[in-house]
Design an enzyme around this catalytic site. Sequence first.
Site, short mmCIF file in Angstrom:
data_model
loop_
_atom_site.label_atom_id
_atom_site.label_comp_id
_atom_site.label_asym_id
_atom_site.label_seq_id
_atom_site.Cartn_x
_atom_site.Cartn_y
_atom_site.Cartn_z
N ASP A 273 0.87 -1.17 0.00
CA ASP A 273 0.00 0.00 0.00
C ASP A 273 0.91 1.22 0.00
OD1 ASP A 273 -1.76 2.09 0.52
OD2 ASP A 273 -3.00 0.88 1.88
N ARG B 110 0.01 4.37 -0.38
CA ARG B 110 -0.68 5.64 -0.15
C ARG B 110 -0.12 6.40 1.04
NH1 ARG B 110 -6.70 3.45 -0.09
NH2 ARG B 110 -5.60 1.78 0.99
#
Length: 209
Positions: free
Chosen positions: A138, A140
């Site tokens: 991930d 982000r």
Amino acid sequence: MAASIRSRVTVPLTFADGYSTVAEVMTFRGLDDDSEHLLLALGDWEDAVVCAEMGGEAPLVRPHSECLTGDVLGSERCDCGPQLREAVERIADAGGFLLYLRQEGRGIGLYAKLDAYALQDSGLDTYEANVALGHGEDERDYTAVAQMLDAVGVGRIRLLSNNPDKASQLAALGVQVDEQVPTRVHLTDANARYLTAKVEHTGHLIALP
Ligand SMILES: [Zn+2]
């Protein structure tokens, strides 16, 4: 680094099921990653901001990561489209903000996300597939979320999300998360494996049957 509001425009929204509302859409200068993230101010958001300043309940906020296949095309491989639809209505009812983040595929981009889908069809889960492509599970980062909230005068939120990483990143960025409000479960045959991976791998708060 502080961001500032660059423009504001009123956009009437109507979803495929007929639900409609009006968003005050804001753009920004000085966002950390130079992406064109949007803030949609919904419902009685100005009252919600004042209420929070006076020590009352914080505004409801959802950082929603862009998902072209789910948000626009109605893909059932994920639950992004139904989550977006749900979030807009719940935030419009409560007063608050939907932050539409240009972070396709947990930050790896649209083509890479589709490559990851191909790997998932051969047995990997959504996180393993990203890693197999040489990306993080991930990628982000929510710095721009903290910047946008700061630009509209919000330091304290109720976070509409099942993702514990969003809550901990925002807290580390100085946003006070008073409460984490889960979204509903949008389970289909096509996204069951994806939702299970979210729960088992990263502790998402999704009450799967
Ligand atoms: Zn999606």
